[in-house]
Design an enzyme around this catalytic site. Structure first.
Site, mmCIF file in Angstrom:
data_model
loop_
_atom_site.group_PDB
_atom_site.id
_atom_site.type_symbol
_atom_site.label_atom_id
_atom_site.label_comp_id
_atom_site.label_asym_id
_atom_site.label_seq_id
_atom_site.Cartn_x
_atom_site.Cartn_y
_atom_site.Cartn_z
ATOM 1 N N THR A 1 4.974 -44.276 -72.867
ATOM 2 C CA THR A 1 3.624 -44.829 -72.685
ATOM 3 C C THR A 1 3.607 -45.589 -71.366
ATOM 4 O O THR A 1 4.650 -45.765 -70.736
ATOM 5 C CB THR A 1 3.266 -45.814 -73.820
ATOM 6 O OG1 THR A 1 4.102 -46.977 -73.691
ATOM 7 C CG2 THR A 1 3.482 -45.199 -75.201
ATOM 8 N N ASP A 2 2.438 -46.060 -70.981
ATOM 9 C CA ASP A 2 2.369 -46.809 -69.726
ATOM 10 C C ASP A 2 3.237 -48.064 -69.786
ATOM 11 O O ASP A 2 3.863 -48.452 -68.808
ATOM 12 C CB ASP A 2 0.915 -47.204 -69.415
ATOM 13 C CG ASP A 2 0.087 -45.982 -69.023
ATOM 14 O OD1 ASP A 2 0.710 -44.930 -68.737
ATOM 15 O OD2 ASP A 2 -1.146 -46.072 -69.024
ATOM 16 N N CYS A 3 3.261 -48.698 -70.963
ATOM 17 C CA CYS A 3 4.054 -49.928 -71.086
ATOM 18 C C CYS A 3 5.508 -49.668 -71.492
ATOM 19 O O CYS A 3 6.376 -50.499 -71.279
ATOM 20 C CB CYS A 3 3.383 -50.908 -72.051
ATOM 21 S SG CYS A 3 2.762 -50.130 -73.548
ATOM 22 N N TYR A 4 5.751 -48.512 -72.127
ATOM 23 C CA TYR A 4 7.116 -48.126 -72.515
ATOM 24 C C TYR A 4 7.380 -46.713 -71.988
ATOM 25 O O TYR A 4 7.311 -45.736 -72.744
ATOM 26 C CB TYR A 4 7.268 -48.144 -74.043
ATOM 27 C CG TYR A 4 7.192 -49.522 -74.661
ATOM 28 C CD1 TYR A 4 8.281 -50.390 -74.549
ATOM 29 C CD2 TYR A 4 6.062 -49.951 -75.344
ATOM 30 C CE1 TYR A 4 8.230 -51.654 -75.112
ATOM 31 C CE2 TYR A 4 6.011 -51.209 -75.909
ATOM 32 C CZ TYR A 4 7.093 -52.061 -75.796
ATOM 33 O OH TYR A 4 7.047 -53.304 -76.356
#
Lengths: 133, 370
Positions: B109-112
């Site tokens: 994901t964008d954060c992970y």
């Protein structure tokens, strides 16, 4: 005198009447505790009774004919550190080699009574019993 | 006093004196407890990953929490190892100080952004590692036997054909809930011995069934109360936590649990004086593959402990599945902690419910389930 031995033999040796010869030629009383044979050879657990000289003679005869002879004590081993003394093995051991001391709650393994049948191996939850033959 | 010592003391001195003289009785059990597992926070990787699937030494662990929290269940199995290696073995390896292989995958994901990781972890490298078991220390259980012509491999062990043996799993008179049959002193927040360290009762255990039939002295004759427990895996001792294998069933966790029972009054002393003669269990034929197996007979733990019981006229050898030797060790270690002042008795912050129906799972329509 009595002794228990584990015999292992090649397919060639499997074809010899070794039990007959132990009885007829070496005058031994032979109690077959376990016997099995497959494509790679055979295994047998015998209790031999007779005079010490006859037992020695019988064992020499077996060895001379390519049969591996080992004392029963090398048949099954218990890993004492792994054993939790739960007692699962005591009700399935056919020779009562595994018994529980009701006072201490500890399970003891009497190797002299063991016939290396292997029934305990897959019954032991912590996998403390190992069959070596 | 340990539960064993207390029973002897009551026999010699009577309940009145025992209630006056004895403050606390320590109970213990060590057995296979399948509804066990541990949650672990692995710490964040760089770049970070939100783990969607997790394996520890090849055993699948539950993801679906936040990014790096996982739960490894005792009976989760390594799919490649013939049901011989499971979560319980991984938990034992961790407690033994071993490093285990952690593999995890995520969507990215964008954060992970990270999608996979393959590394090693141990209790030293992770943040929290907490044993959290939803059903342990069953207050009584069953006796299993087998009338069929073939050997059965069950969670109650190896059952030989034609009533060849019978197995039972409770520690009987030493078992925690046998000594406090109505849960007067054991409830949420009770401090306990768990796997060699101090833990807590966190809730009633799943399938908690206080309404099970009881003998006149209050002891259940069927599976009844259970405990949900929690404790720090990092402090546990492999002497009291062991990965077990039941052939053709899979893995389970052998765990030592001890509960201290304060002798509040004579009634409590009477409860803790219960012996194996007074505790009954039902014998079930496990060759009947149904939820409601018929009861073959009821039998006392004294008979079960004697080495054989009579089933339909046959003397059937018995095997415990829980270790009396280890159960005693648990009760002795707990006693020594209390005597040294290292362990204090914690009054429950809330008692267990007095009635709780035991529900079953049936095939229902949406309307029937609503």
């Amino acid at each position: 005198m009595k002794t228990k031995v584990v015999l292992t033999f090649s397919p060639e040796a499997s074809n010899q009447p070794i039990t007959h010869n132990l009885i007829a030629k070496h005058h031994l009383l032979v109690n077959i505790l376990r016997a099995e044979i497959d494509e790679v050879g055979g295994k047998m657990v015998l209790e031999l009774s007779g005079k010490a000289d006859d037992i020695r003679g019988g064992i020499d005869y077996l060895k001379a004919n390519g049969v591996g002879v080992r004392p029963i004590k090398e048949g099954v081993r218990r890993d004492d550190e792994a054993c939790t003394h739960c007692g699962m093995c005591v009700s399935i051991c056919p020779t009562k080699a595994l018994t529980m001391d009701l006072k201490t709650g500890k399970v003891s393994f009497n190797e002299d009574k063991c016939v290396a049948c292997g029934v305990c191996i897959d019954a032991c939850p912590p996998r403390a019993m190992e069959i070596l033959i | 006093m340990t539960a064993s010592e207390f029973k002897e003391y009551v026999k010699a001195n009577g309940v009145k004196k025992a209630a006056r003289e004895v403050d606390v009785v320590t109970t213990g059990t060590f057995g296979a407890m399948c509804s066990s597992g541990a949650y672990i926070n692995f710490g964040h990787a760089d770049p970070p990953i939100k783990m969607q699937k997790i394996w520890l030494d090849g055993v699948p662990a539950q993801a679906g929490l936040a990014a790096v929290d996982g739960y490894i269940g005792a009976t989760a199995l390594d799919e490649t190892n013939n049901m011989m290696h499971g979560g319980a073995h991984v938990i034992e390896d961790l407690v033994r100080g071993k490093a285990v292989r952690l593999r995890a995958t995520g969507h990215g994901t964008d954060c992970y952004p990270r999608k996979e990781i393959d590394t090693y972890v141990s209790l030293r490298t992770v943040n929290q590692a907490v044993l959290m078991n939803v059903r342990n220390a069953y207050q009584n259980y069953a006796v299993a036997t087998n009338s069929s012509a073939k050997t059965l491999y069950t969670y109650m062990g190896k059952l030989l054909p034609e009533f060849g043996n019978a197995t039972f799993s409770s520690a009987g008179e030493l078992s925690p809930l046998m000594n406090d049959p109505y849960y007067r002193t054991i409830g949420i927040g009770t401090r306990i011995f768990l796997g060699g360290t101090q833990g807590y009762v966190m809730w009633e255990g799943t399938q908690f069934n206080p309404g099970a039939p009881r003998t006149p002295n209050g002891v259940p004759k069927r599976p009844a109360g259970t405990l949900a427990v929690i404790g720090d895996l990092k402090q546990m001792n492999p002497e009291f936590l062991k990965g077990l294998t039941f052939t053709r069933y899979g893995s389970s966790l052998g765990i030592g649990i001890g509960v201290p029972i304060p002798i509040l009054d004579e009634d409590m002393a009477r409860c803790c004086a219960v012996t194996n003669n007074d505790i009954l269990a039902a014998v079930f034929d496990y060759s009947q593959p149904t939820r409601s197996r018929p009861v073959l007979r009821e039998v006392s733990y004294a008979e079960l402990r004697s080495g054989d019981i009579d089933i339909k006229g046959k003397q059937v050898p018995t095997s415990p599945l829980s270790s009396m030797y280890k159960a005693r060790q648990v009760s002795e270690v707990l006693k020594s902690w209390i005597l040294k002042g290292e362990f204090t008795i914690q009054e429950p912050v809330q008692s267990f419910p007095k009635d709780r129906p035991l529900r079953t799972l049936d095939v229902r329509t949406e309307r029937e389930a609503t």
